[in-house]
Design a protein around this motif. Structure first.
Motif, mmCIF file in Angstrom:
data_model
loop_
_atom_site.group_PDB
_atom_site.id
_atom_site.type_symbol
_atom_site.label_atom_id
_atom_site.label_comp_id
_atom_site.label_asym_id
_atom_site.label_seq_id
_atom_site.Cartn_x
_atom_site.Cartn_y
_atom_site.Cartn_z
ATOM 1 N N GLY A 68 -4.596 -20.578 9.469
ATOM 2 C CA GLY A 68 -3.266 -21.383 9.661
ATOM 3 C C GLY A 68 -3.685 -22.087 7.886
ATOM 4 O O GLY A 68 -2.819 -22.124 6.598
ATOM 5 N N ASP A 69 -4.545 -22.015 7.853
ATOM 6 C CA ASP A 69 -5.124 -22.399 6.166
ATOM 7 C C ASP A 69 -5.146 -21.791 4.878
ATOM 8 O O ASP A 69 -4.864 -20.252 5.047
ATOM 9 C CB ASP A 69 -6.742 -22.997 6.140
ATOM 10 C CG ASP A 69 -6.776 -23.826 4.557
ATOM 11 O OD1 ASP A 69 -6.331 -23.193 3.186
ATOM 12 O OD2 ASP A 69 -7.775 -24.998 5.051
ATOM 13 N N PRO A 70 -3.971 -21.668 4.105
ATOM 14 C CA PRO A 70 -3.636 -20.358 3.159
ATOM 15 C C PRO A 70 -5.258 -20.130 2.866
ATOM 16 O O PRO A 70 -4.786 -18.981 1.616
ATOM 17 C CB PRO A 70 -2.571 -21.302 2.760
ATOM 18 C CG PRO A 70 -2.788 -23.108 1.784
ATOM 19 C CD PRO A 70 -3.845 -23.255 3.721
ATOM 20 N N LYS A 71 -5.971 -20.941 2.462
ATOM 21 C CA LYS A 71 -7.613 -20.162 2.256
ATOM 22 C C LYS A 71 -8.101 -18.970 3.021
ATOM 23 O O LYS A 71 -9.044 -18.354 2.033
ATOM 24 C CB LYS A 71 -8.049 -21.579 1.495
ATOM 25 C CG LYS A 71 -7.813 -22.005 -0.174
ATOM 26 C CD LYS A 71 -7.700 -21.104 -1.160
ATOM 27 C CE LYS A 71 -6.899 -21.636 -2.406
ATOM 28 N NZ LYS A 71 -6.928 -20.818 -3.729
ATOM 29 N N THR A 72 -7.839 -19.597 3.832
ATOM 30 C CA THR A 72 -8.521 -18.694 5.488
ATOM 31 C C THR A 72 -8.165 -16.664 4.426
ATOM 32 O O THR A 72 -6.977 -16.575 4.706
ATOM 33 C CB THR A 72 -8.315 -18.940 6.732
ATOM 34 O OG1 THR A 72 -8.618 -20.319 7.140
ATOM 35 C CG2 THR A 72 -8.628 -17.829 7.756
ATOM 36 N N ASP A 73 -9.001 -16.257 5.107
ATOM 37 C CA ASP A 73 -9.193 -15.103 4.758
ATOM 38 C C ASP A 73 -8.720 -14.141 6.067
ATOM 39 O O ASP A 73 -9.633 -13.685 6.959
ATOM 40 C CB ASP A 73 -10.402 -14.031 4.174
ATOM 41 C CG ASP A 73 -10.367 -12.589 3.268
ATOM 42 O OD1 ASP A 73 -9.221 -11.966 4.164
ATOM 43 O OD2 ASP A 73 -10.827 -12.384 2.772
ATOM 44 N N GLU A 74 -7.642 -14.345 6.125
ATOM 45 C CA GLU A 74 -7.243 -13.675 7.493
ATOM 46 C C GLU A 74 -7.365 -12.176 7.787
ATOM 47 O O GLU A 74 -7.597 -11.899 8.714
ATOM 48 C CB GLU A 74 -5.203 -13.471 7.754
ATOM 49 C CG GLU A 74 -5.160 -15.377 7.845
ATOM 50 C CD GLU A 74 -3.515 -15.073 8.283
ATOM 51 O OE1 GLU A 74 -3.041 -14.331 8.645
ATOM 52 O OE2 GLU A 74 -2.702 -16.305 7.923
ATOM 53 N N GLY A 75 -7.201 -10.846 6.378
ATOM 54 C CA GLY A 75 -7.540 -9.992 6.683
ATOM 55 C C GLY A 75 -9.006 -9.511 7.106
ATOM 56 O O GLY A 75 -9.067 -8.804 8.027
#
Length: 254
Positions: free
Chosen positions: A25-32
């Protein structure tokens, strides 16, 4: 305090990945990167994970995190994390909460981590404060399973240099004896070993035994809070502890 005992069969070795500080949910988290990691766990039968807190960012108006900067609402973060973890539910050794999930416990008596554990069918692996696990697998030269104990807690503290987290780790045997210790929270990949002397099984001599210490890696790109606070960029993603199924031995991969 109870022990989570996990019999796993006759693997030659186990790869155990500490998984924490995803802050989904943090915009800096690398979801991919995180989604590829889930598939990576499924690609080999001897890969297991420890869920070690701060799986979601859970920004609230009462918290330090900026609620207006989130990619998803806390409710969406929880349900999306459930769907991501369901495929690996049989590979989860234990689950403990982090300080970001605990925000809801203080504000509304909601245990997000316990909810996630329940929804993926792993509530028996959840512990509120810290988990002590006993992994049994492999076969030694006498035909017996090897047993590895570990103590897992999300952790506290921090520091801009590696020495402060290492000091926190090295104090853990003062409270719990184990073969390995895993904490998170400090957003720094770190691992080391030390040793101690203890009586052998027949109490006729002392044996030197090893202990392994690991801090779980974060999953964020650099910037935002870390950059403003002048923390150094850290390596993303999880690396394993390798537990041998033939002789008692732990390798830390960094």
């Amino acid at each position: 305090m109870d022990i989570i005992t996990i019999p796993l069969g006759e693997f030659d070795e186990l790869e155990v990945y500490p998984l924490a500080d995803v802050h989904f949910g943090d915009p800096k988290t690398d979801e991919g990167l995180f989604k590829r990691f889930i598939q990576f766990i499924l690609d080999a039968s001897n890969r297991y994970v420890i869920l070690n807190g701060d799986l979601i960012n859970n920004a609230l108006k009462s918290s330090v995190s900026n609620v207006y900067n989130e990619q998803y609402s806390p409710k969406e973060q929880k349900y999306m994390m459930v769907e991501l973890l369901k495929p690996i539910k049989d590979r989860i050794l234990c689950i403990v909460p982090g300080n970001h999930e605990e925000r809801s416990s203080k504000d509304s008596d909601t245990d997000i981590t316990k909810d996630i554990a329940y929804m993926i069918g792993c509530e028996d692996r959840y512990r509120e404060n810290g988990a002590y696990i006993n992994i049994q697998f492999g076969k030694d030269r006498h035909g017996r399973y090897l047993s590895y104990t570990g103590y897992i807690v999300h952790g506290v503290g921090g520091g801009k240099r590696a020495g402060a987290p290492a000091n926190v780790l090295e104090m853990m045997p003062l409270s719990f004896m184990a073969d390995f210790y895993v904490i998170a929270h400090m957003h720094r990949r770190l691992g080391f070993k030390n040793s101690y002397f203890a009586p052998n099984a027949t109490w006729d001599r002392l044996e030197q035994k090893e202990r392994a210490y690991v801090i779980a890696s974060p999953w964020q790109d650099y910037g935002g809070y870390a950059q403003r606070k002048m923390y150094t960029p850290q390596v993303k993603g999880a690396k394993p502890l390798i537990l041998s199924g033939k002789v008692k031995d732990i390798e830390i991969r960094i």
